[in-house]
Write a protein that holds these residues in place. Structure first.
Motif, PDB file in Angstrom:
ATOM      1  N   ALA A   1      -7.554  -6.200 -43.033  1.00 41.37           N
ATOM      2  CA  ALA A   1      -6.992  -7.603 -43.211  1.00 41.37           C
ATOM      3  C   ALA A   1      -8.011  -8.620 -42.708  1.00 41.37           C
ATOM      4  O   ALA A   1      -8.222  -9.654 -43.095  1.00 41.37           O
ATOM      5  CB  ALA A   1      -5.660  -7.646 -42.371  1.00 41.37           C
ATOM      6  N   VAL A   2      -8.756  -8.242 -41.388  1.00 42.44           N
ATOM      7  CA  VAL A   2      -9.843  -9.285 -41.209  1.00 42.44           C
ATOM      8  C   VAL A   2     -10.966  -9.435 -42.113  1.00 42.44           C
ATOM      9  O   VAL A   2     -11.372 -10.596 -42.195  1.00 42.44           O
ATOM     10  CB  VAL A   2     -10.422  -8.829 -39.918  1.00 42.44           C
ATOM     11  N   VAL A   3     -11.243  -8.402 -42.722  1.00 35.33           N
ATOM     12  CA  VAL A   3     -12.483  -8.531 -43.771  1.00 35.33           C
ATOM     13  C   VAL A   3     -11.894  -9.404 -44.895  1.00 35.33           C
ATOM     14  O   VAL A   3     -12.641 -10.348 -45.264  1.00 35.33           O
ATOM     15  CB  VAL A   3     -12.682  -7.049 -44.198  1.00 35.33           C
TER      16      VAL A   3
ATOM     17  N   LEU B   1     -11.519 -13.248 -43.697  1.00 37.08           N
ATOM     18  CA  LEU B   1     -12.879 -13.696 -43.418  1.00 37.08           C
ATOM     19  C   LEU B   1     -13.315 -14.217 -45.015  1.00 37.08           C
ATOM     20  O   LEU B   1     -14.076 -15.252 -45.033  1.00 37.08           O
ATOM     21  CB  LEU B   1     -13.907 -12.588 -42.921  1.00 37.08           C
ATOM     22  N   VAL B   2     -13.298 -13.503 -45.923  1.00 40.36           N
ATOM     23  CA  VAL B   2     -13.729 -13.738 -47.045  1.00 40.36           C
ATOM     24  C   VAL B   2     -12.971 -14.842 -47.728  1.00 40.36           C
ATOM     25  O   VAL B   2     -13.549 -16.038 -48.221  1.00 40.36           O
ATOM     26  CB  VAL B   2     -13.621 -12.461 -48.271  1.00 40.36           C
ATOM     27  N   VAL B   3     -11.613 -15.045 -47.547  1.00 41.30           N
ATOM     28  CA  VAL B   3     -10.758 -15.991 -47.769  1.00 41.30           C
ATOM     29  C   VAL B   3     -11.255 -17.351 -47.197  1.00 41.30           C
ATOM     30  O   VAL B   3     -11.191 -18.515 -47.515  1.00 41.30           O
ATOM     31  CB  VAL B   3      -9.262 -15.725 -47.740  1.00 41.30           C
ATOM     32  N   ALA B   4     -11.464 -17.350 -45.788  1.00 38.67           N
ATOM     33  CA  ALA B   4     -11.841 -18.320 -44.917  1.00 38.67           C
ATOM     34  C   ALA B   4     -13.110 -19.126 -45.171  1.00 38.67           C
ATOM     35  O   ALA B   4     -13.678 -20.096 -44.824  1.00 38.67           O
ATOM     36  CB  ALA B   4     -11.779 -18.219 -43.430  1.00 38.67           C
TER      37      ALA B   4
ATOM     38  N   GLY C   1     -13.266 -14.722 -55.835  1.00 36.35           N
ATOM     39  CA  GLY C   1     -12.590 -13.598 -56.408  1.00 36.35           C
ATOM     40  C   GLY C   1     -13.294 -12.553 -56.771  1.00 36.35           C
ATOM     41  O   GLY C   1     -12.819 -11.302 -56.501  1.00 36.35           O
ATOM     42  N   GLN C   2     -14.582 -12.687 -56.947  1.00 33.38           N
ATOM     43  CA  GLN C   2     -15.522 -11.631 -57.297  1.00 33.38           C
ATOM     44  C   GLN C   2     -15.897 -10.685 -55.951  1.00 33.38           C
ATOM     45  O   GLN C   2     -15.737  -9.464 -56.051  1.00 33.38           O
ATOM     46  CB  GLN C   2     -16.823 -11.873 -57.618  1.00 33.38           C
ATOM     47  N   ILE C   3     -15.829 -11.394 -54.847  1.00 38.55           N
ATOM     48  CA  ILE C   3     -16.000 -10.505 -53.617  1.00 38.55           C
ATOM     49  C   ILE C   3     -14.947  -9.774 -53.306  1.00 38.55           C
ATOM     50  O   ILE C   3     -14.992  -8.526 -52.888  1.00 38.55           O
ATOM     51  CB  ILE C   3     -16.338 -11.495 -52.432  1.00 38.55           C
ATOM     52  N   LEU C   4     -13.459 -10.494 -53.450  1.00 37.98           N
ATOM     53  CA  LEU C   4     -12.268  -9.510 -53.291  1.00 37.98           C
ATOM     54  C   LEU C   4     -12.155  -8.420 -54.331  1.00 37.98           C
ATOM     55  O   LEU C   4     -11.670  -7.289 -53.940  1.00 37.98           O
ATOM     56  CB  LEU C   4     -11.171 -10.469 -53.316  1.00 37.98           C
ATOM     57  N   SER C   5     -12.728  -8.626 -55.485  1.00 40.95           N
ATOM     58  CA  SER C   5     -12.544  -7.754 -56.408  1.00 40.95           C
ATOM     59  C   SER C   5     -13.656  -6.413 -55.983  1.00 40.95           C
ATOM     60  O   SER C   5     -13.066  -5.313 -56.139  1.00 40.95           O
ATOM     61  CB  SER C   5     -12.748  -8.226 -57.846  1.00 40.95           C
TER      62      SER C   5
ATOM     63  N   VAL D   1     -12.707  -2.656 -55.233  1.00 41.09           N
ATOM     64  CA  VAL D   1     -13.242  -1.581 -56.019  1.00 41.09           C
ATOM     65  C   VAL D   1     -14.019  -0.568 -55.129  1.00 41.09           C
ATOM     66  O   VAL D   1     -13.773   0.501 -54.985  1.00 41.09           O
ATOM     67  CB  VAL D   1     -14.463  -1.984 -56.790  1.00 41.09           C
ATOM     68  N   VAL D   2     -14.775  -1.160 -53.893  1.00 43.40           N
ATOM     69  CA  VAL D   2     -15.078  -0.331 -52.788  1.00 43.40           C
ATOM     70  C   VAL D   2     -14.091   0.635 -52.281  1.00 43.40           C
ATOM     71  O   VAL D   2     -14.190   1.768 -52.040  1.00 43.40           O
ATOM     72  CB  VAL D   2     -16.114  -0.965 -51.979  1.00 43.40           C
ATOM     73  N   LEU D   3     -13.002  -0.072 -52.007  1.00 44.55           N
ATOM     74  CA  LEU D   3     -11.966   0.687 -51.175  1.00 44.55           C
ATOM     75  C   LEU D   3     -11.252   1.654 -52.070  1.00 44.55           C
ATOM     76  O   LEU D   3     -11.055   2.612 -51.521  1.00 44.55           O
ATOM     77  CB  LEU D   3     -10.856  -0.333 -50.793  1.00 44.55           C
ATOM     78  N   THR D   4     -11.265   1.362 -53.359  1.00 38.88           N
ATOM     79  CA  THR D   4     -10.704   2.569 -54.162  1.00 38.88           C
ATOM     80  C   THR D   4     -11.561   3.584 -54.297  1.00 38.88           C
ATOM     81  O   THR D   4     -11.195   4.749 -54.396  1.00 38.88           O
ATOM     82  CB  THR D   4     -10.422   1.778 -55.624  1.00 38.88           C
ATOM     83  N   ALA D   5     -12.728   3.376 -54.439  1.00 39.46           N
ATOM     84  CA  ALA D   5     -13.926   4.333 -54.572  1.00 39.46           C
ATOM     85  C   ALA D   5     -13.867   5.194 -53.186  1.00 39.46           C
ATOM     86  O   ALA D   5     -13.976   6.433 -53.439  1.00 39.46           O
ATOM     87  CB  ALA D   5     -15.102   3.822 -54.681  1.00 39.46           C
ATOM     88  N   ILE D   6     -13.937   4.586 -52.102  1.00 40.84           N
ATOM     89  CA  ILE D   6     -13.882   5.462 -50.861  1.00 40.84           C
ATOM     90  C   ILE D   6     -12.664   6.038 -50.680  1.00 40.84           C
ATOM     91  O   ILE D   6     -12.718   7.617 -50.335  1.00 40.84           O
ATOM     92  CB  ILE D   6     -13.873   4.353 -49.521  1.00 40.84           C
ATOM     93  N   ILE D   7     -11.343   5.819 -51.156  1.00 42.87           N
ATOM     94  CA  ILE D   7     -10.223   6.540 -51.147  1.00 42.87           C
ATOM     95  C   ILE D   7     -10.282   7.687 -52.175  1.00 42.87           C
ATOM     96  O   ILE D   7      -9.774   8.914 -51.903  1.00 42.87           O
ATOM     97  CB  ILE D   7      -8.944   5.596 -51.507  1.00 42.87           C
TER      98      ILE D   7
END
Length: 339
Positions: A51-53, A56-59, A68-72, A76-82
């Protein structure tokens, strides 16, 4: 100066997020030996970090399409890690949540899994730590504890047992007498002896008894074996374990039989070891039988009520008496179930 003001929300978010994560980390360390709070705090810590990450991107003062690209990209990175760690971290984390929900054991319990025996010291999100007989710590993946059979020592007492091999020249009544003495001398209650196996060279006996002090199972097993040695040697009974290949000159028609037989000891059904070994299973079976009887009585009561509605004035009194008898029976069964 105006440009620095654009970064103020991002800096404030970062500072508050770091402080929050430090507080959660500190709380997690303090609760490391407490089962449920430790698991919850670890889950909250990982969720708060993510949530902090995102916050921070939103702020950050970025354009909408860049944000939007950074959040996407983060998604993608989170999905790949999982996806890549689904067989390790995620699987063990889900198993940890499952163990927390089912609670098959708790810190302080003795467990046996895959030949590893020890006492549970703590449970984390992905692993469970036990302290073994050598005082060392072993971390077991939670997935192993979910997919493999786990033996949990009963908290209200357990059965301590040990096997010994005796020759065929010793009658089982003599062996049972001495082994019962050994179990009683070892401080076990409700001792019993079973003939475990008939081997080529010897008979395997199993001496056992109920141990109420479950804190010291290793000492209890050692004491039982010591007392077995003392009682058998004191009675002049030779122990044939490990295998003893004794060569004794005998005539061709010699047969090996006990020289003396004790009077057979009869046991009542209450003295059978199964009553102590499978006490929980017996209680569960009794409760299930009571529930089935309660269900049958309720069906009979419903049928009897229908009969009363259709009964004539002459037969209604007798049918009502039957209904009252069934209701008394149901009330007694329900009281037995509660007890």
């Amino acid at each position: 100066m105006m440009e620095l003001d654009h970064y103020t929300p991002a800096v404030a978010t970062l500072v508050l997020g770091v402080i929050g994560l430090l507080i959660l980390s500190r709380l997690s360390q303090r609760a490391s030996n407490i089962d449920k709070p430790s698991l919850v705090l670890q889950l909250v810590f990982w969720g708060a970090g993510l949530a902090v990450v995102v916050a921070l991107v939103v702020a950050l003062p970025l354009e909408a399409n860049v944000r939007g690209q950074i959040l996407s990209l983060i998604g993608v990175v989170l999905t790949a890690i999982i996806a890549l760690s689904s067989t390790t971290f995620v699987s063990n984390a889900m198993a940890g949540i499952m163990l927390q929900a089912t609670r098959p054991f708790k810190p302080g319990d003795f467990i046996l899994v895959n030949g590893v025996f020890g006492r549970v010291t703590r449970r984390s999100l992905v692993s469970t730590r036990i302290q073994t007989e050598t005082r060392d710590f072993t971390n077991l993946p939670n997935l192993l504890l979910v997919t493999q059979p786990v033996t949990v020592q009963h908290r209200e007492g357990t059965i301590i047992q040990a096997d010994v091999s005796l020759g065929y020249d010793v009658h089982h009544s003599f062996a049972e007498r001495e082994l019962l003495k050994a179990a009683e001398s070892a401080g076990l209650t409700d001792p019993y002896v079973l003939v475990a196996e008939l081997l080529d060279h010897a008979v395997v006996y199993r001496a056992a008894g109920f141990l109420e002090d479950v804190v010291n199972p290793l000492t209890a097993r050692s004491q039982l074996r010591q007392k077995m040695l003392d009682e058998l040697h004191g009675a002049g009974i030779e122990i044939a374990s490990p295998n003893i290949m004794a060569q004794r000159q005998q005539s061709g028609d010699t047969q090996t039989f006990p020289t003396e037989v004790l009077k057979k000891v009869t046991r009542s059904s209450a003295d059978k070891p199964e009553a102590k070994i499978f006490d929980s299973a017996h209680a569960a079976a009794n409760v299930q039988a009571l529930r089935e009887q309660i269900g049958e009585i309720r069906v009979e009561i419903d049928a009897q009520e229908e009969k009363i509605k259709a009964a004539s004035d002459e037969t209604r009194a007798s049918e009502t008496s039957v209904l009252e008898s069934l209701e008394r029976r149901l009330k007694w069964l329900e009281s037995q179930e509660e007890a």
